[in-house]
Design a protein around this motif. Structure first.
Motif, PDB file in Angstrom:
ATOM      1  N   LEU A  60       0.850  -1.181   0.000  1.00  0.00           N
ATOM      2  CA  LEU A  60       0.000   0.000   0.000  1.00  0.00           C
ATOM      3  C   LEU A  60       0.891   1.239   0.000  1.00  0.00           C
ATOM      4  O   LEU A  60       1.743   1.409   0.876  1.00  0.00           O
ATOM      5  CB  LEU A  60      -0.902   0.004   1.232  1.00  0.00           C
ATOM      6  CG  LEU A  60      -1.822   1.204   1.388  1.00  0.00           C
ATOM      7  CD1 LEU A  60      -2.857   1.232   0.270  1.00  0.00           C
ATOM      8  CD2 LEU A  60      -2.512   1.167   2.742  1.00  0.00           C
ATOM      9  N   THR A  61       0.688   2.095  -1.001  1.00  0.00           N
ATOM     10  CA  THR A  61       1.422   3.352  -1.066  1.00  0.00           C
ATOM     11  C   THR A  61       0.423   4.468  -0.775  1.00  0.00           C
ATOM     12  O   THR A  61      -0.437   4.773  -1.596  1.00  0.00           O
ATOM     13  CB  THR A  61       2.057   3.551  -2.461  1.00  0.00           C
ATOM     14  OG1 THR A  61       2.907   2.430  -2.731  1.00  0.00           O
ATOM     15  CG2 THR A  61       2.875   4.825  -2.518  1.00  0.00           C
ATOM     16  N   VAL A  62       0.512   5.034   0.428  1.00  0.00           N
ATOM     17  CA  VAL A  62      -0.422   6.069   0.862  1.00  0.00           C
ATOM     18  C   VAL A  62       0.094   7.423   0.380  1.00  0.00           C
ATOM     19  O   VAL A  62       1.239   7.784   0.634  1.00  0.00           O
ATOM     20  CB  VAL A  62      -0.581   6.062   2.393  1.00  0.00           C
ATOM     21  CG1 VAL A  62      -1.523   7.172   2.840  1.00  0.00           C
ATOM     22  CG2 VAL A  62      -1.076   4.703   2.861  1.00  0.00           C
ATOM     23  N   ARG A  63      -0.792   8.133  -0.319  1.00  0.00           N
ATOM     24  CA  ARG A  63      -0.434   9.460  -0.829  1.00  0.00           C
ATOM     25  C   ARG A  63      -1.474  10.464  -0.350  1.00  0.00           C
ATOM     26  O   ARG A  63      -2.304  10.166   0.496  1.00  0.00           O
ATOM     27  CB  ARG A  63      -0.341   9.407  -2.345  1.00  0.00           C
ATOM     28  CG  ARG A  63       0.764   8.459  -2.835  1.00  0.00           C
ATOM     29  CD  ARG A  63       1.034   8.653  -4.319  1.00  0.00           C
ATOM     30  NE  ARG A  63       2.107   7.792  -4.762  1.00  0.00           N
ATOM     31  CZ  ARG A  63       1.935   6.665  -5.448  1.00  0.00           C
ATOM     32  NH1 ARG A  63       0.722   6.259  -5.779  1.00  0.00           N
ATOM     33  NH2 ARG A  63       2.970   5.943  -5.825  1.00  0.00           N
ATOM     34  N   GLY A  64      -1.457  11.632  -0.911  1.00  0.00           N
ATOM     35  CA  GLY A  64      -2.295  12.734  -0.465  1.00  0.00           C
ATOM     36  C   GLY A  64      -3.794  12.520  -0.578  1.00  0.00           C
ATOM     37  O   GLY A  64      -4.568  13.261   0.006  1.00  0.00           O
ATOM     38  N   SER A  65      -4.253  11.525  -1.345  1.00  0.00           N
ATOM     39  CA  SER A  65      -5.693  11.314  -1.517  1.00  0.00           C
ATOM     40  C   SER A  65      -6.321  10.568  -0.345  1.00  0.00           C
ATOM     41  O   SER A  65      -7.527  10.381  -0.312  1.00  0.00           O
ATOM     42  CB  SER A  65      -5.963  10.537  -2.812  1.00  0.00           C
ATOM     43  OG  SER A  65      -5.357   9.253  -2.739  1.00  0.00           O
ATOM     44  N   THR A  66      -5.523  10.153   0.619  1.00  0.00           N
ATOM     45  CA  THR A  66      -6.030   9.406   1.765  1.00  0.00           C
ATOM     46  C   THR A  66      -6.137  10.312   2.979  1.00  0.00           C
ATOM     47  O   THR A  66      -5.158  10.931   3.394  1.00  0.00           O
ATOM     48  CB  THR A  66      -5.098   8.222   2.101  1.00  0.00           C
ATOM     49  OG1 THR A  66      -4.981   7.411   0.932  1.00  0.00           O
ATOM     50  CG2 THR A  66      -5.630   7.395   3.235  1.00  0.00           C
ATOM     51  N   ALA A  67      -7.340  10.380   3.527  1.00  0.00           N
ATOM     52  CA  ALA A  67      -7.563  11.215   4.711  1.00  0.00           C
ATOM     53  C   ALA A  67      -7.333  10.378   5.966  1.00  0.00           C
ATOM     54  O   ALA A  67      -7.336   9.148   5.926  1.00  0.00           O
ATOM     55  CB  ALA A  67      -8.987  11.751   4.711  1.00  0.00           C
ATOM     56  N   THR A  68      -7.176  11.053   7.085  1.00  0.00           N
ATOM     57  CA  THR A  68      -7.066  10.328   8.348  1.00  0.00           C
ATOM     58  C   THR A  68      -8.422   9.697   8.656  1.00  0.00           C
ATOM     59  O   THR A  68      -9.468  10.246   8.289  1.00  0.00           O
ATOM     60  CB  THR A  68      -6.658  11.265   9.499  1.00  0.00           C
ATOM     61  OG1 THR A  68      -7.591  12.325   9.575  1.00  0.00           O
ATOM     62  CG2 THR A  68      -5.272  11.825   9.283  1.00  0.00           C
ATOM     63  N   PRO A  69      -8.450   8.542   9.308  1.00  0.00           N
ATOM     64  CA  PRO A  69      -9.714   7.852   9.584  1.00  0.00           C
ATOM     65  C   PRO A  69     -10.619   8.666  10.505  1.00  0.00           C
ATOM     66  O   PRO A  69     -10.150   9.321  11.435  1.00  0.00           O
ATOM     67  CB  PRO A  69      -9.297   6.556  10.266  1.00  0.00           C
ATOM     68  CG  PRO A  69      -7.829   6.501  10.234  1.00  0.00           C
ATOM     69  CD  PRO A  69      -7.299   7.821   9.806  1.00  0.00           C
ATOM     70  N   ARG A  70     -11.919   8.626  10.199  1.00  0.00           N
ATOM     71  CA  ARG A  70     -12.891   9.230  11.097  1.00  0.00           C
ATOM     72  C   ARG A  70     -13.143   8.261  12.237  1.00  0.00           C
ATOM     73  O   ARG A  70     -12.855   7.077  12.129  1.00  0.00           O
ATOM     74  CB  ARG A  70     -14.199   9.494  10.367  1.00  0.00           C
ATOM     75  CG  ARG A  70     -14.047  10.590   9.315  1.00  0.00           C
ATOM     76  CD  ARG A  70     -15.375  10.912   8.738  1.00  0.00           C
ATOM     77  NE  ARG A  70     -15.486  10.173   7.488  1.00  0.00           N
ATOM     78  CZ  ARG A  70     -16.597  10.008   6.804  1.00  0.00           C
ATOM     79  NH1 ARG A  70     -17.727  10.481   7.252  1.00  0.00           N
ATOM     80  NH2 ARG A  70     -16.603   9.355   5.689  1.00  0.00           N
ATOM     81  N   THR A  71     -13.701   8.728  13.322  1.00  0.00           N
ATOM     82  CA  THR A  71     -14.012   7.825  14.424  1.00  0.00           C
ATOM     83  C   THR A  71     -15.131   6.893  13.998  1.00  0.00           C
ATOM     84  O   THR A  71     -16.001   7.261  13.216  1.00  0.00           O
ATOM     85  CB  THR A  71     -14.425   8.599  15.676  1.00  0.00           C
ATOM     86  OG1 THR A  71     -15.561   9.400  15.355  1.00  0.00           O
ATOM     87  CG2 THR A  71     -13.310   9.467  16.193  1.00  0.00           C
ATOM     88  N   SER A  72     -15.107   5.683  14.511  1.00  0.00           N
ATOM     89  CA  SER A  72     -16.126   4.708  14.163  1.00  0.00           C
ATOM     90  C   SER A  72     -17.433   5.019  14.882  1.00  0.00           C
ATOM     91  O   SER A  72     -17.459   5.768  15.874  1.00  0.00           O
ATOM     92  CB  SER A  72     -15.669   3.297  14.518  1.00  0.00           C
ATOM     93  OG  SER A  72     -15.639   3.157  15.923  1.00  0.00           O
ATOM     94  N   LEU A  73     -18.528   4.443  14.429  1.00  0.00           N
ATOM     95  CA  LEU A  73     -19.817   4.638  15.052  1.00  0.00           C
ATOM     96  C   LEU A  73     -19.788   4.199  16.520  1.00  0.00           C
ATOM     97  O   LEU A  73     -20.311   4.876  17.396  1.00  0.00           O
ATOM     98  CB  LEU A  73     -20.900   3.868  14.291  1.00  0.00           C
ATOM     99  CG  LEU A  73     -22.317   3.987  14.807  1.00  0.00           C
ATOM    100  CD1 LEU A  73     -22.762   5.441  14.824  1.00  0.00           C
ATOM    101  CD2 LEU A  73     -23.267   3.166  13.956  1.00  0.00           C
ATOM    102  N   ALA A  74     -19.112   3.095  16.797  1.00  0.00           N
ATOM    103  CA  ALA A  74     -19.015   2.585  18.167  1.00  0.00           C
ATOM    104  C   ALA A  74     -18.306   3.600  19.069  1.00  0.00           C
ATOM    105  O   ALA A  74     -18.707   3.810  20.218  1.00  0.00           O
ATOM    106  CB  ALA A  74     -18.291   1.247  18.210  1.00  0.00           C
TER     107      ALA A  74
END
Length: 62
Positions: A44-58
């Motif tokens: 996996l090559t993470v670049r600028g199009s990937t945002a930080t994860p949002r918090t889960s519903l739980a």
């Protein structure tokens, strides 16, 4: 080139192609051959199009 750079998943293309041909030839010579899972490495090559994860519903329901 795109802006922002796109996150990509890469794998061993030559190995995938070779295995695909081998499995196809196997299925032609023994039609009763059962299916199986084949796991190949991926990168996996993470670049600028990937945002930080949002918090889960739980996590939000706590």
């Amino acid at each position: 080139m795109s802006v922002p750079g796109l996150t990509t998943v890469g794998g061993p293309l030559e190995d995938m192609g070779r295995l695909a041909v081998e499995l196809l030839l196997e299925s032609e010579t023994s039609p009763d051959h059962s299916s199986r899972d084949i796991i190949l490495p991926a990168a996996l090559t993470v670049r600028g199009s990937t945002a930080t994860p949002r918090t889960s519903l739980a996590e939000r329901e706590r």
